[in-house]
Design a protein around this motif. Structure first.
Motif, PDB file in Angstrom:
ATOM      1  N   VAL A   1      -8.135  36.606  29.627  1.00 55.45           N
ATOM      2  CA  VAL A   1      -7.847  35.258  29.118  1.00 55.45           C
ATOM      3  C   VAL A   1      -8.914  34.845  28.107  1.00 55.45           C
ATOM      4  O   VAL A   1      -8.600  34.284  27.049  1.00 55.45           O
ATOM      5  N   ARG A   2     -10.169  35.146  28.406  1.00 55.80           N
ATOM      6  CA  ARG A   2     -11.255  34.804  27.488  1.00 55.80           C
ATOM      7  C   ARG A   2     -11.108  35.552  26.156  1.00 55.80           C
ATOM      8  O   ARG A   2     -11.289  34.967  25.080  1.00 55.80           O
TER       9      ARG A   2
ATOM     10  N   THR B   1       6.258  39.755  32.430  1.00 52.15           N
ATOM     11  CA  THR B   1       5.851  40.647  31.336  1.00 52.15           C
ATOM     12  C   THR B   1       6.976  41.497  30.752  1.00 52.15           C
ATOM     13  O   THR B   1       6.741  42.222  29.785  1.00 52.15           O
ATOM     14  N   ASP B   2       8.189  41.416  31.308  1.00 50.05           N
ATOM     15  CA  ASP B   2       9.261  42.318  30.878  1.00 50.05           C
ATOM     16  C   ASP B   2       9.511  42.248  29.380  1.00 50.05           C
ATOM     17  O   ASP B   2       9.650  43.277  28.702  1.00 50.05           O
TER      18      ASP B   2
ATOM     19  N   ALA C   1      -1.508  38.605  33.896  1.00 52.87           N
ATOM     20  CA  ALA C   1      -0.714  39.711  34.457  1.00 52.87           C
ATOM     21  C   ALA C   1      -1.291  41.066  34.070  1.00 52.87           C
ATOM     22  O   ALA C   1      -0.754  42.104  34.473  1.00 52.87           O
ATOM     23  N   GLY C   2      -2.374  41.050  33.279  1.00 53.62           N
ATOM     24  CA  GLY C   2      -3.063  42.303  32.967  1.00 53.62           C
ATOM     25  C   GLY C   2      -2.818  42.850  31.580  1.00 53.62           C
ATOM     26  O   GLY C   2      -3.234  43.976  31.291  1.00 53.62           O
ATOM     27  N   MET C   3      -2.188  42.078  30.695  1.00 52.98           N
ATOM     28  CA  MET C   3      -1.892  42.569  29.354  1.00 52.98           C
ATOM     29  C   MET C   3      -2.836  41.933  28.337  1.00 52.98           C
ATOM     30  O   MET C   3      -3.370  40.847  28.554  1.00 52.98           O
ATOM     31  N   LYS C   4      -3.016  42.628  27.217  1.00 61.49           N
ATOM     32  CA  LYS C   4      -3.914  42.145  26.168  1.00 61.49           C
ATOM     33  C   LYS C   4      -3.175  41.155  25.269  1.00 61.49           C
ATOM     34  O   LYS C   4      -2.125  41.466  24.724  1.00 61.49           O
TER      35      LYS C   4
ATOM     36  N   GLY D   1      -2.580  45.262  15.937  1.00 61.24           N
ATOM     37  CA  GLY D   1      -1.465  46.066  16.442  1.00 61.24           C
ATOM     38  C   GLY D   1      -1.676  46.564  17.857  1.00 61.24           C
ATOM     39  O   GLY D   1      -0.718  46.924  18.538  1.00 61.24           O
ATOM     40  N   ARG D   2      -2.923  46.536  18.327  1.00 58.77           N
ATOM     41  CA  ARG D   2      -3.215  47.091  19.650  1.00 58.77           C
ATOM     42  C   ARG D   2      -3.005  46.088  20.783  1.00 58.77           C
ATOM     43  O   ARG D   2      -2.925  46.494  21.945  1.00 58.77           O
ATOM     44  N   VAL D   3      -2.934  44.800  20.478  1.00 54.75           N
ATOM     45  CA  VAL D   3      -2.724  43.828  21.551  1.00 54.75           C
ATOM     46  C   VAL D   3      -1.258  43.848  21.979  1.00 54.75           C
ATOM     47  O   VAL D   3      -0.363  44.150  21.186  1.00 54.75           O
ATOM     48  N   ASP D   4      -1.012  43.527  23.243  1.00 52.67           N
ATOM     49  CA  ASP D   4       0.357  43.536  23.755  1.00 52.67           C
ATOM     50  C   ASP D   4       1.159  42.340  23.259  1.00 52.67           C
ATOM     51  O   ASP D   4       2.362  42.451  23.005  1.00 52.67           O
ATOM     52  N   LEU D   5       0.483  41.189  23.121  1.00 52.05           N
ATOM     53  CA  LEU D   5       1.162  39.972  22.683  1.00 52.05           C
ATOM     54  C   LEU D   5       0.279  39.245  21.682  1.00 52.05           C
ATOM     55  O   LEU D   5      -0.873  38.914  21.980  1.00 52.05           O
ATOM     56  N   LEU D   6       0.828  38.998  20.492  1.00 52.72           N
ATOM     57  CA  LEU D   6       0.142  38.226  19.462  1.00 52.72           C
ATOM     58  C   LEU D   6       0.773  36.842  19.406  1.00 52.72           C
ATOM     59  O   LEU D   6       1.969  36.709  19.142  1.00 52.72           O
TER      60      LEU D   6
END
Length: 262
Positions: A76-77, A109-110, A142-145, A175-180
């Motif tokens: 989160v941080r 997260t789906d 939920a553990g995603m970036k 591009g490496r983060v799961d959600l922008l």
């Protein structure tokens, strides 16, 4: 003959050496929770006449739970949200356009794992940023970036990276983060160069990494931000394909609250 249940031995006056050994081992193995709580958990095990295995399981469960909590806080941080906003604090009564069922689906997260976009469209004060940050926080926990930024800040960062010949590296980082999460989308007019830079981020993430945007402009007005018609069409196509679209309406919650306070 029955075998007596083995329990952790009680602390004695000369247990300082044992405490020191535990402390040093926990430091070396990076087990801060066990280091902080082993006395408490040992006392509880003694009281409950737990076996050594149960005592060990309690220690490891405590360490694992705290480690997971620290991981959530770190994600989160690192998302760089400007302020804390949680979905459970959203006032659905103040905005009947939004249903708890819609938001609950997006807290899972789906859709992020499937690389689907999210569009929050509505006037200022209708809860777009609250939802954007709240959903992003839920996904991070939920553990995603997750990464949050305003559209203007992202374009400025990309322009500076291009000047310093670091554009490819910067685009790959996004591009490496799961959600922008892109806030204030279409708030400002972009020149062609800025729009092209933004388009490169969308292309990098297309159908692979989710983008969530919050915009006070309906889709029909996006050509006022992206002046190049082809580029506008391409960006709109990428941000709406298989997208979850929530229209937050026109009635400003902040304005209504101000009126009620008066």
């Amino acid at each position: 003959m029955t075998t007596a249940t083995r329990v952790p031995r009680p602390r004695t006056a000369d247990s300082g050496g044992t405490d020191l050994a535990i402390d040093e081992a926990c430091r070396a193995l990076h087990l801060p929770t066990i280091r902080a709580r082993y006395d408490e958990i040992a006392a509880r095990a003694l009281k409950n006449r737990s076996s050594y295995k149960d005592f060990l399981a309690d220690l490891l469960e405590a360490e694992n739970a705290d480690r997971e909590e620290r991981r959530k806080m770190r994600l989160v941080r690192e998302a760089n949200f400007p302020r804390p906003k949680r979905l459970e604090d959203f006032d659905y009564d103040a905005n009947p356009n939004i249903t708890p069922e819609q938001v609950a689906t997006l807290a899972e997260t789906d859709w992020v794992e499937a690389g689907q976009p999210l569009c929050l469209i509505g006037h200022s004060g209708t809860g777009k940023s609250h939802l954007l940050i709240g959903i992003g926080t839920a996904i991070a926990e939920a553990g995603m970036k997750v990464r949050y930024t305003t559209t203007a800040n992202l374009v400025n960062e990309l322009a500076e990276a291009a000047d310093e010949k670091k554009l490819t590296r910067t685009i790959q980082r996004y591009g490496r983060v799961d959600l922008l999460c892109l806030d204030e989308f279409c708030y400002l007019d972009l020149d062609k160069a800025g729009a092209k830079l933004l388009f490169q981020v969308f292309t990098e993430r297309e159908e692979r990494g989710s983008i969530a945007i919050a915009s006070n402009a309906p889709f029909s007005e996006w050509d006022q931000t992206f002046r190049d018609q082809r580029l506008c069409a391409a960006i709109t196509d990428r941000i709406t394909f298989k997208a979850h679209i929530i229209e937050t309406g026109e009635d400003s919650y902040r304005f209504n609250q101000t009126q009620e306070n008066r």
